[in-house]
Design a protein around this motif. Structure first.
Motif, mmCIF file in Angstrom:
data_model
loop_
_atom_site.group_PDB
_atom_site.id
_atom_site.type_symbol
_atom_site.label_atom_id
_atom_site.label_comp_id
_atom_site.label_asym_id
_atom_site.label_seq_id
_atom_site.Cartn_x
_atom_site.Cartn_y
_atom_site.Cartn_z
ATOM 1 N N ASN A 301 2.939 3.478 6.857
ATOM 2 C CA ASN A 301 1.816 2.865 6.130
ATOM 3 C C ASN A 301 1.812 3.291 4.666
ATOM 4 O OD1 ASN A 301 1.007 1.708 8.491
ATOM 5 N ND2 ASN A 301 -0.653 3.152 8.903
ATOM 6 N N GLY A 302 1.246 2.440 3.834
ATOM 7 C CA GLY A 302 1.125 2.771 2.415
ATOM 8 C C GLY A 302 -0.052 3.713 2.177
ATOM 9 N N ILE A 358 -1.736 -2.068 3.181
ATOM 10 C CA ILE A 358 -1.412 -0.723 3.702
ATOM 11 C C ILE A 358 -0.560 -0.857 4.972
ATOM 12 C CG2 ILE A 358 -2.386 1.385 4.734
ATOM 13 C CD1 ILE A 358 -4.728 1.133 2.739
ATOM 14 N N GLY A 361 2.966 -1.343 4.495
ATOM 15 C CA GLY A 361 3.682 -0.225 3.883
ATOM 16 C C GLY A 361 3.583 -0.185 2.374
ATOM 17 N N ARG A 362 2.662 -0.994 1.804
ATOM 18 C CA ARG A 362 2.480 -0.985 0.341
ATOM 19 C C ARG A 362 1.433 0.044 -0.053
ATOM 20 N NH1 ARG A 362 3.583 -5.785 -2.277
ATOM 21 N NH2 ARG A 362 3.553 -4.477 -4.139
ATOM 22 N N ASN A 363 1.609 0.667 -1.205
ATOM 23 C CA ASN A 363 0.563 1.530 -1.775
ATOM 24 C C ASN A 363 -0.398 0.644 -2.545
ATOM 25 O OD1 ASN A 363 1.731 4.209 -1.097
ATOM 26 N ND2 ASN A 363 3.422 3.357 -2.274
ATOM 27 N N PRO A 405 -4.154 5.260 6.073
ATOM 28 C CA PRO A 405 -3.195 5.314 4.962
ATOM 29 C C PRO A 405 -2.383 6.616 5.039
ATOM 30 C CG PRO A 405 -5.481 5.106 4.186
ATOM 31 C CD PRO A 405 -5.534 5.475 5.626
ATOM 32 N N SER A 406 -1.259 6.654 4.342
ATOM 33 C CA SER A 406 -0.458 7.894 4.353
ATOM 34 C C SER A 406 -1.121 8.984 3.508
ATOM 35 C CB SER A 406 0.965 7.612 3.868
ATOM 36 O OG SER A 406 0.943 6.981 2.606
ATOM 37 N N SER A 476 4.478 8.534 -2.820
ATOM 38 C CA SER A 476 4.940 7.251 -2.282
ATOM 39 C C SER A 476 6.416 7.255 -1.907
ATOM 40 C CB SER A 476 4.694 6.151 -3.310
ATOM 41 O OG SER A 476 3.339 6.150 -3.673
ATOM 42 N N GLN A 478 9.423 7.348 0.053
ATOM 43 C CA GLN A 478 9.645 7.294 1.519
ATOM 44 C C GLN A 478 10.933 8.006 1.870
ATOM 45 O OE1 GLN A 478 7.564 6.122 3.795
ATOM 46 N NE2 GLN A 478 6.034 5.522 2.320
#
Length: 478
Positions: A301-302, A358, A361-363, A405-406, A476, A478
């Motif tokens: 997840n973002g 999110i 996987g987007r911030n 969220p991450s 962010s 990864q």
């Protein structure tokens, strides 16, 4: 910029150095003689920006305060968020807090110190809060306060006091605090930069600058601890003690004299920034947090960034963040607050888009309309009510998240407080440390919406121009 600004280098070069090793040994010894629980009341969540391994409670119930008293740590924080309160609300809150502190202290047979910690220390409900604390504690116990220590030095935020004048650093210049944007605060403004005159101005002349006690850099740097102790022993009638400081060493030297004076029976209230809490709480230095330390679980997840603060520094950092490829931006048009139905729809749109991004996987960076809502002259109360509605809406974005969220970053003191207590439903958090100087990270407790998540509290007026972007990019990767 003001004509009274001074070059940082010129000012600091004139200040004599001191044997830090010797002072560190002394303060360590002296802190062992301080058998009092230190309770820090924070008017927004940025106050933990110098500590780690310390608890923050988000309510001030007797139960929470008792838990704080029973911890092994000498210090705990209570997040009041009172900078967002009316005068009546903050009076009631501080009466309740003081009464519960007195009761918890009696039950646990402990003495205590109260520190009123403010973000920009010269703003906020001063002297109201410390006056209410004093009166309530004195009415419900045998404690009497001799004086109030004013110590707004905060190195990480570029706040220094020299010759009793409080300065804010802008690049290579020191600007008197009374000539900065902070002094023009619509709710908590002031005109004086000399701290004695500021306290006189704020107390409407009840306390006179001429009668206050001033702890000079000269006596601190010449290690004249005995003189400082004598100055403190002479303070009475809740008079003000103004402490000059340009580095942590000054706070340490002052604290040595302070503990000695307190152990001879003197009792003080404190209004300070975050530097004093680190020193008097005996908190060690800690390296900045790494990404590995902050990511509690593997997730695709973002992350989520919420930008609420309007100060100049936040706007600069936001502009810099916009250059990043790592982030998707969602604008929240909060000016629609004047049209409730449209405002609801706009909020639904923002929540839906945030959840979707999110999950992909987007911030995501959600930001509010950058212009302040101005209803014109004499509409302060209405503006305050609308700003509360806006704040509630921003908080509800986190409340309504369906995915974890991450990480979460909140930009701005009041924004981060509301998101922490209402959005994430944190009752108690542990301060993990700092991700950048003056930028703290909470680890949320098991009762919160996302247990164990790293929550970055990014004060509105702290950090370099690129800090927000760099923090987001670091988290962010990864």
């Amino acid at each position: 910029m003001s004509s009274n600004k001074r070059l940082v280098e010129e000012v600091f070069n004139k200040i004599p150095s001191v044997d830090t090793g010797f002072v560190n040994e002394m303060i360590e010894k002296e802190l062992k003689n301080l058998n009092k629980k230190i309770i820090v009341l924070d008017d927004d969540p940025t106050g933990v920006q110098t500590v780690h391994g310390i608890s923050v409670y988000t309510d001030w119930s007797l139960n929470s305060i008792e838990k704080g008293f029973q911890e092994d740590n000498s210090m705990f924080f209570i997040l009041t968020n009172s900078r967002g309160f009316t005068a009546a609300e903050t009076t009631k809150t501080h009466q309740d807090i003081a009464a519960n502190i007195v009761e918890a202290a009696k039950r646990n047979h402990r003495e205590f110190i109260i520190i009123s910690r403010g973000d920009s220390t010269l703003r906020g409900h001063y002297p109201l809060e410390t006056q209410v604390l004093k009166e309530t504690v004195e009415a419900s116990s045998t404690n009497r306060f001799d004086g109030e220590v004013i110590l707004p030095f905060f190195k990480e935020g570029g706040r220094f006091t020299v010759d009793n004048i409080h300065y804010v650093q802008y690049d290579e210049y020191l600007v008197p605090a009374g000539e900065t944007e902070f002094a023009k605060d619509r709710t908590f403004g002031y005109t004086k930069s000399h701290l004695g005159e500021w306290a006189e101005e704020k107390s409407n002349g009840e306390y006179k600058a001429d009668n206050m006690t001033y702890i000079s850099l000269d006596s601190l740097r010449s290690l004249d601890i005995e003189t400082i102790e004598q100055q403190l022993l002479a303070v009475k009638d809740f008079n003000k003690v103004i402490v000059n400081a340009v580095d942590y060493i000054d706070v340490k030297i002052f604290t040595i004299a302070l503990i000695r004076a307190m152990n001879k029976g003197k009792n003080f209230m404190f209004r300070s920034a975050a530097a004093l809490t680190k020193v008097i709480g005996g908190v060690s230095d800690k390296k900045l947090l790494t990404r590995e330390e902050m990511m509690s679980e593997d997730t695709s997840n973002g992350g989520l960034v919420i930008i609420g603060s309007h100060v100049k520094k936040t706007t600069e950092q936001f502009e810099e963040l916009k250059k990043s490829d790592a982030v998707a931006f969602i604008k929240f048009n909060v000016h629609l607050v004047l049209e409730p139905e449209k405002f609801e729809k706009e909020l639904d749109r923002v929540v839906e888009a945030t959840n979707k991004l999110i999950t992909e996987g987007r911030n995501v960076a959600v930001y509010t309309t950058r212009e302040r809502l101005d209803l014109g002259e004499g509409k302060k109360e209405e503006e305050l009510k609308l700003s509360v509605k806006i704040s509630d809406a921003v908080t509800s974005i986190v409340k309504r998240l369906k995915v974890r969220p991450s990480y979460i970053i909140a930009k701005g003191g009041i924004t981060s407080s509301d998101i922490g207590t209402n959005g994430l439903e944190v009752k108690r958090a542990t301060v993990a440390g700092q991700i950048r100087p003056g930028i703290p990270v909470w680890t949320t407790d098991s009762e919160s919406k996302f247990p164990g998540i790293s929550y970055v509290i990014f004060p509105g007026n702290v950090g370099t121009k690129t800090d927000l972007r760099e923090v987001v990019e670091m988290l962010s990767k990864q």
